[in-house]
Design a protein around this motif. Structure first.
Motif, short mmCIF file in Angstrom:
data_model
loop_
_atom_site.label_atom_id
_atom_site.label_comp_id
_atom_site.label_asym_id
_atom_site.label_seq_id
_atom_site.Cartn_x
_atom_site.Cartn_y
_atom_site.Cartn_z
N THR A 147 0.81 -1.22 0.00
CA THR A 147 0.00 0.00 0.00
C THR A 147 0.85 1.28 0.00
N SER A 148 1.99 1.26 0.71
CA SER A 148 2.85 2.45 0.69
C SER A 148 3.31 2.74 -0.73
N GLU A 149 3.56 1.67 -1.49
CA GLU A 149 3.99 1.85 -2.88
C GLU A 149 2.83 2.28 -3.78
N VAL A 150 1.62 1.82 -3.46
CA VAL A 150 0.44 2.29 -4.21
C VAL A 150 0.38 3.82 -4.10
N GLU A 151 0.58 4.29 -2.87
CA GLU A 151 0.56 5.74 -2.63
C GLU A 151 1.72 6.42 -3.38
N HIS A 152 2.87 5.76 -3.37
CA HIS A 152 4.04 6.31 -4.05
C HIS A 152 3.79 6.46 -5.56
N VAL A 153 3.16 5.44 -6.14
CA VAL A 153 2.86 5.49 -7.59
C VAL A 153 1.80 6.56 -7.87
N LEU A 154 0.79 6.64 -7.00
CA LEU A 154 -0.22 7.69 -7.19
C LEU A 154 0.45 9.06 -7.19
N ALA A 155 1.37 9.26 -6.25
CA ALA A 155 1.96 10.59 -6.07
C ALA A 155 3.06 10.92 -7.07
N THR A 156 3.74 9.91 -7.59
CA THR A 156 4.94 10.19 -8.41
C THR A 156 4.94 9.51 -9.79
N GLN A 157 4.03 8.55 -10.00
CA GLN A 157 3.99 7.72 -11.22
C GLN A 157 5.27 6.88 -11.35
N CYS A 158 6.00 6.77 -10.26
CA CYS A 158 7.26 6.01 -10.25
C CYS A 158 7.32 5.12 -9.01
N LEU A 159 8.29 4.22 -9.03
CA LEU A 159 8.58 3.37 -7.88
C LEU A 159 10.08 3.28 -7.69
N VAL A 160 10.51 3.13 -6.44
CA VAL A 160 11.93 2.88 -6.18
C VAL A 160 12.12 1.36 -6.21
#
Lengths: 473, 211
Positions: A147-160
């Motif tokens: 879920t933290s990454e879902v939020e990350h993708v929503l906010a940045t369209q990217c993932l680490v």
């Protein structure tokens, strides 16, 4: 310079930035969103005052909590209902397209993505769901996230991300009668184990994989995660391109021709270097049945329940003993002697039209055994259901005594009302046989749609490759 | 996110391989739309003798006294010692949320499932992969009251006898966890690079920018 694997190509194509230790920011082309793993991500955006980077790259659908009967009455469980309503509110607030329960396009997130052309070859695809690996069947890099990454993708369209290693699994030659994509992938998991793919992206190749339809390829990639690999991949060929022609979200006009040209390069180069290569002889694979509480605890239908005393590894032996106890099975018991209580045909692994056709072909003109308490067929999406009904598959199932339901995840994980009761034993076309997965105290055997349908008729497991002949005699 | 620097904590052993996320937190609890409050339901089906439901008051539920986390000597455990492929199965971040909410700060195992491993770092939870033989020796040494010191900056685990065991962790993950940093804020520092990437990609794959 050695050639590149398909994974290398997809990775390189999406790197935005790389840190010194190899951690990279990679661009995500499509995020699929469902009700279970997204509420806290949207809440995170609200708390920090962030907006989605691109709303158009997200597509949402509720599937896990959705009832498969009496849809017009809504969701009875108030906790489930709140979660589904929360998704609707969040999508409305943040401007994200959602297929709601009344929409014919609603269904299991991993069925509707390819069906709509919302997940395409060459994309990076994520979803807060481990079975996102399904979409790798189209030559896309697709994997599950938290879920933290879902939020990350929503906010940045990217993932680490850090790049995984490359594994190639070649399934050589042709499969025998009654052997499906599900049996291929279960046999692979049996061979490499549920941790065999940890740290790898697995590319599936070989004649037996090439011979599969897109639906079959999705079944194989779907269960890459059950072998420990976040992502499974299959190179693009004509089967892939034909599948995506004219899908609602597929590129149109000149874009289609551009896309087609680009997608044709989505395969590993002949001289590509893999960190690990595994060869499997397709002809050696028989219809598979899991007997334990991990997908790796699997045997052929003509085998017997294994004996833990013969296992040399102490940790594995202990797992086998625990599994036998939970499953209430004895070493040496013939798989075909295992009697079932319930049958579940559905899930993101096996609920596509081809799966339903295959199960219906087995069930046609026969009756579900009187000892079976419930045999249910849950199509993967509203459109799969519509297609199946147009072909008369629903009639075949209901005349045989199966229940014909509305689309959703259903008894794969029993978040809605469809579940096993303690001690009940189920032949299931889903992907996980963990303790309690299909209901508290429930016992799950993973099989193909054909094997599940045949078990429903016989009341116990049968070898579909010979059973038809036996029934006729 | 809570930072992780150094802890000395009580170790609880769960001697079992392939512990899946359905076992860590069963699906009925995933219906919650909150991020906290999962601790009482951690390992629900192993911990209690009845069937757990969301929002249940766990203080009155019958406990499975054989389960390790219910035993008096392991109350207050902060480090979980377990076997290979811990956290396999679903991507549910509710699994690390439940472990963290229960009070765990670190998990030691021979290997972890990839998605679970990644999710831990977003929640101040440190997963440490050690060679199977090393994990085995910790299981052998473990007696009630056994405590380990974990130092993330030094990447070491110190046993009560003073033996130091080194562990690996990616630099980026270590830095973020040591400082309790928000991933999104760090990624947004590259906003210009993301836009630059989008502009290039829109030329090569315009269909990804039209609907």
């Amino acid at each position: 310079m050695p050639g590149k694997t398909l994974y290398d190509k997809l990775w390189e194509d999406h790197v935005v930035h790389t840190e010194e230790d190899g951690s990279s920011l990679i661009y995500i082309d499509r995020q699929l969103v469902h009700e279970v793993t997204s509420p806290q991500a949207f809440e995170g955006l609200r708390l920090t005052g962030r907006k989605p980077w691109r709303t158009d790259r997200n597509l949402a659908v509720a599937d896990h909590n959705i009832p498969t009967t009496d849809r017009d009455k809504g969701i009875a469980d108030p906790v489930s209902r709140l979660q589904v309503e929360t998704l609707e509110k969040n999508c409305a607030e943040f401007g994200i397209t959602e297929f709601n329960m009344a929409d014919i396009r609603q269904g299991i997130v991993h069925v509707i993505g390819p069906e709509q052309g919302a997940t395409l070859p060459g994309m990076t695809i994520v979803c807060g769901d481990s079975h996102t690996s399904t979409h790798g069947a189209s030559g896309a890099l697709a994997f599950g996230i938290g879920t933290s990454e879902v939020e990350h993708v929503l906010a940045t369209q990217c993932l680490v991300q850090k790049k995984a290693k490359n594994m190639l699994i070649r399934v050589n030659g042709k499969t025998g009668p009654g052997v499906t994509a599900k049996d291929i992938v279960l046999a692979i998991i049996g061979k490499i184990g549920t941790a065999g793919g940890n740290g790898y992206t697995i590319e599936f190749a070989g004649e037996a994989i090439r011979a599969l339809s897109m639906e079959g390829r999705m079944t194989v990639c779907n269960m890459a995660i059950e072998a420990g690999a976040r992502a499974g991949l299959i190179g693009v060929d004509e089967v892939t391109i034909d599948y995506y022609r004219d899908r609602p979200y597929s590129p149109k006009g000149n874009d289609w021709f551009m896309a087609e040209r680009m997608w044709q390069n989505l395969h590993s180069d002949p001289d590509a270097k893999f960190d690990k290569v595994i060869d499997i002889d397709a002809a050696s694979i028989r219809p598979q049945v899991t007997w334990g509480t991990s997908p790796e605890l699997v045997v052929s239908v003509d085998d017997k329940v294994p004996n833990p005393e013969l296992e040399a590894d102490a940790v594995k032996k202990q797992s086998m003993i625990q599994a036998l106890k939970y499953m209430d099975l004895e070493p040496g018991q013939a798989i075909t002697d295992i009697k079932l209580d319930k049958i579940f045909i559905g899930s993101c692994t096996n609920s596509r039209i081809e799966d339903l056709r295959a199960a219906a072909a087995v069930a046609k003109g026969k009756k579900v055994a009187s000892s079976i308490k419930l045999a249910m067929v849950v199509p993967g999406s509203g459109l799969v259901k519509q297609q199946a009904e147009a072909e008369g598959l629903d009639k075949i199932f209901t005349e045989a005594g199966f229940e014909w339901r509305d689309p959703g995840c259903s008894m794969c994980l029993a978040m809605n009302a469809d579940r096993l009761e303690p001690g009940e034993r189920c032949a299931s076309t889903s992907n996980r046989n963990f303790e309690g997965r299909q209901g508290y105290g429930g016992r799950t055997h993973l099989v193909s749609p054909e094997m599940a349908a045949a078990a429903a008729i016989a009341g116990h497991f049968v070898d579909v490759s010979t059973w038809e002949k036996e029934v006729r005699q | 996110m809570r930072a992780f620097t150094q802890i000395t904590g009580l170790v609880a052993p769960i001697d079992r391989a392939n512990i899946d996320t359905d076992a860590i937190i069963p699906k009925q609890f995933l219906k919650s739309i909150r991020r906290s409050g999962f601790g009482p339901y951690l390992f629900d089906e192993w911990r209690y003798l009845d069937r757990g439901e969301p929002d249940m008051d766990c203080s009155t539920r019958p406990l499975n006294e054989h389960f390790i986390l219910n035993q008096p000597e392991y109350q207050g455990a902060e480090i979980l010692l377990t076997r290979e492929n811990f956290g396999c199965g679903s991507s549910r971040e509710h699994a690390p949320w439940a472990l963290e909410d229960f009070g765990f700060r670190a998990i030691i195992a021979p290997s972890f499932a990839d998605i679970f491993y990644n999710n831990c770092f977003k929640n101040g939870l440190l997963p440490i992969a050690l060679p199977a033989a090393e994990v085995d020796s910790l299981f052998q040494e473990l007696v009630p009251g056994y405590r380990l010191t974990i130092d993330l900056a030094a990447q070491t685990i110190t046993t009560p006898a003073g033996r130091s065991i080194r562990f690996d962790v990616d630099e980026t993950r270590k830095y973020r966890l040591l400082n309790g940093l928000d991933d999104i804020a760090l990624s947004l520092q590259h906003a210009d690079k993301i836009r630059e990437y989008e502009a290039k990609r829109a030329k090569r794959a315009p269909w990804l920018f039209t609907n």
